[in-house]
Motif scaffolding. Structure first.
Motif, short mmCIF file in Angstrom:
data_model
loop_
_atom_site.label_atom_id
_atom_site.label_comp_id
_atom_site.label_asym_id
_atom_site.label_seq_id
_atom_site.Cartn_x
_atom_site.Cartn_y
_atom_site.Cartn_z
N GLU A 453 0.90 -1.03 -0.10
CA GLU A 453 0.06 0.12 0.18
C GLU A 453 0.96 1.21 0.03
N ARG A 466 -3.47 0.26 -3.77
CA ARG A 466 -3.30 -0.88 -3.15
C ARG A 466 -2.60 -1.79 -4.39
N GLU A 468 -1.65 -5.45 -5.50
CA GLU A 468 -1.56 -6.80 -5.15
C GLU A 468 -0.92 -7.45 -6.30
#
Length: 654
Positions: A453, A466, A468
């Protein structure tokens, strides 16, 4: 020099990034929970059966708290400094009152060892108090000072405490009073570069341009005639720190110290690999801060030579143990290479600066290659054993019995008398957040696919994203806008790895064709909270081939899947690894393990001597070939199971 007003993308502060990654969080936690405490014990000589450090003891003697003689290398102080830098980075993202207390006590000790004029060096305080600045080629005084400065900058950023920064500034001011082009100052530079990049960091932390000016002096003075290091050697009576009292027949080699010509004229990576990349990092820093086009062009030339002609497939550099150095173009032996962990860390430093100068995927690709393969190979899964050297091929019997291969270890060591690599790994992984993202005025670059983040200001908007990622095992990654105030377009730029043959992009699930420029995919829009930019990277394993003039790899092939280079270990394939081969048309199968990691399997062959008389070394009987399933494991994890042979480049049957 020009004053380039272009605003370059800058790494995000560590406090603005949180690593949340299925793969990398384990490394970050290992550094914080195990490595940093273990290395503190090592610095205090409390690790049984490990080579002693003596670093803390040397400081206690220099501070007058203990009696004794200096022990260790002349640059032993740097082990403590790099440990403190790692602590500073760790505290920036994970406050820990107990760790901070220990670090504060170490800083207090450094302060007590500092001279009234600001000078800090336990060797010259204890062993040779009257010989400061008399042997820069060997004694690493400025190198040691640089690591103190880097530690101080990291610690103030991580804790807000300025005591170590005050110590470092006093030392830097002392150095500024001693060195420079002004009358009465020494026109010299260190045999081991480091002070240059550290002074740039000190300038960035304090805003005082004298530190940037001093860094520039050290870079510009290097390689100019008359050569300072040669003149100093003559003044010392042609003696060396490493052989006291012995008159040397050969002078210091200027190319080994990257001082054979002015840095702007250098175009081939030569000499000690770590010194080289530390210097190149400082050159790139100065080019950025000063808008220096010719210095940046020198960085480009050196990058092209190093990466294009002298880098190993795992992102390591330095092909010989003689001087831990580069040799010449395409000389990349597999069974004797050095590939010091520190050198790959320095290569990552250099790559990140080049990404700031010009965001190009080639820099990110190399940064990723070195990080995923060499740096993490340098540390065991338990966090308490380390490689200094990262070979392409290991035969344990040769490591034991061949003097030319004693530097090749089949097992990681608990510590080293010269322990530069272990704390270097700790400080890099503790600062990993600084390598994932960079932000320009209106563009957020994702250089590495590491789950995290991050917060940044883009086109006047406060944005939190964010990231991922399934890497290195799966190819799916996404960048989600978690928060974004206001309105207005800004750009998200994702690196398109060279290893991904086909990369598929989508916004909010709808496939798009973004602009691909210099290895980055750019998507510009009025991003809103909840928007997701996703990418599916191609994770098919593939073969890698070296140019035909890399003699060591003629007729051989290496394997890669995603960012990971693979190797063959005896534990999976049996001995002797040189006897196995991979057919050029054999399918490479990904074998997913219970922990989610991926091995590669293929149907190959083993050559055997079944028909050769045991009493004959040579004969006319041709070896027989038998089918064998062969298995490749990620290079970064080699040596974590049973000790044995290891091989990266395997023979290929065509």
């Amino acid at each position: 020099m020009s004053n380039d007003k272009k605003i370059h993308p800058h790494p995000l502060e560590l406090s603005a990034v949180r690593i949340r990654d299925d793969y990398w969080s384990a490394y970050v936690d290992l550094i914080r929970d195990t490595v940093i405490p273990y290395q503190w014990e090592a610095l205090n000589d409390r690790i049984p059966d490990a080579e002693p450090s003596r670093a803390i003891r040397n400081f206690r003697i220099a501070a007058g708290l203990e009696e004794g003689e200096f022990e260790g290398f002349v640059f032993q102080d740097t082990d403590l400094y790099k440990w403190l830098e790692a602590v500073g980075f760790s505290l920036a993202s994970h406050p820990d009152a107990d760790l901070e207390r220990v670090a504060d006590e170490a800083i207090e000790l450094i302060g007590k060892a500092q001279s009234e004029d600001g000078y800090v060096n336990t060797y010259f305080a204890v062993a040779e108090p009257g010989k400061r600045w008399t042997n820069l080629v060997d004694c690493h005084e400025l190198y040691s000072a640089g690591h103190l400065i880097e530690a101080a900058v990291a610690y103030v950023q991580g804790t807000g405490k300025t005591k170590l920064l005050d110590i470092a500034r006093r030392f830097a001011d002392h150095i500024d009073a001693v060195f420079g082009s002004e009358p009465g100052k020494t026109r010299g530079y260190d045999g081991h570069q480091e002070i240059e990049l550290a002074l740039v960091k000190l300038y960035e932390a304090t805003g005082e341009r004298k530190y940037l000016k001093l860094a520039n002096f050290f870079i510009e003075e290097r390689g100019r005639e008359p050569h300072f290091l040669l003149e100093e050697w003559e003044r010392r009576g042609r003696t060396s720190h490493w052989a006291p009292g012995v008159v040397q027949k050969m002078p210091p080699q200027m190319a080994y110290h990257q001082a054979h010509k002015p840095v702007r004229e250098q175009d081939v990576a030569v000499g000690h690999a770590v010194r080289a990349v530390y210097m190149y990092t400082a050159m790139a820093d100065l080019a950025l801060h000063q808008g220096d086009v010719s210095l940046l062009e020198a960085c480009r030339r050196l990058w092209r030579n190093m990466v294009g002609k002298q880098m190993y497939v795992n992102g390591s550099i330095g092909s010989t143990h003689h001087g831990e150095a580069f040799t010449f173009d395409y000389d990349l032996p597999n069974d004797t290479n050095y590939s010091e962990t520190c050198a790959s860390i320095g290569l990552i430093f250099f790559a990140r600066r080049m990404l700031q100068a010009e965001p190009k995927g080639e820099y990110g690709d190399v940064m990723e290659r070195a990080l995923y393969n060499t740096v993490t190979a340098g540390i065991a899964g338990d966090g308490k054993h380390y490689f200094y050297v990262n070979p392409m091929e290991v035969w344990p019997a040769a490591s034991e019995g061949n003097p030319g291969k004693h530097h090749i270890k089949a097992l990681r060591q608990k510590w080293y008398g010269c322990a530069c690599c272990p704390p270097n790994v700790a400080r890099l992984i503790s600062s990993l957040g600084q390598y994932v993202f960079a932000a320009g005025e209106d563009t957020l670059y994702a250089h590495l696919y590491i789950g995290s983040e991050a917060s940044a200001k883009l086109n006047g908007r406060n944005v939190r994203v964010r990231l991922e990622s399934g890497l290195p095992w799966k190819g799916a990654a996404s960048l989600k806008i978690a928060e974004a105030d206001g309105a207005g377009a800004f750009t998200l730029a994702l690196r398109v790895p060279a290893w991904s043959q086909e990369s598929i992009f989508a916004v909010n699930g709808e496939r798009i064709s973004p602009e691909i420029r210099d290895g980055y995919a750019y998507v510009d829009r009025d991003w809103r909270e909840g928007d997701i930019l996703s990418v599916e990277l191609d994770m098919e394993p593939h073969r890698l081939y070296a140019p035909t003039n890399v003699r060591a790899n003629a007729g051989r092939v290496a394997l890669q899947r995603g960012p990971l280079v693979y190797c063959f270990e005896e534990v999976d394939n049996g001995a002797t690894l040189q006897s196995i081969s991979l057919p050029s048309d054999a399918a490479l199968r990904a074998a997913v393990q219970l922990d989610g990691s991926v091995l590669l399997e293929a149907d190959g062959y083993r050559m055997t001597d079944a028909d050769r008389p045991s009493s004959s070394l040579y004969g006319t009987a041709k070896p027989s070939r038998e089918p064998q399933r062969i298995v490749a494991a990620p290079y970064t994890r080699w040596g974590n199971r049973e000790p044995g042979e290891m091989l990266v480049w395997i023979r290929e049957d065509r």
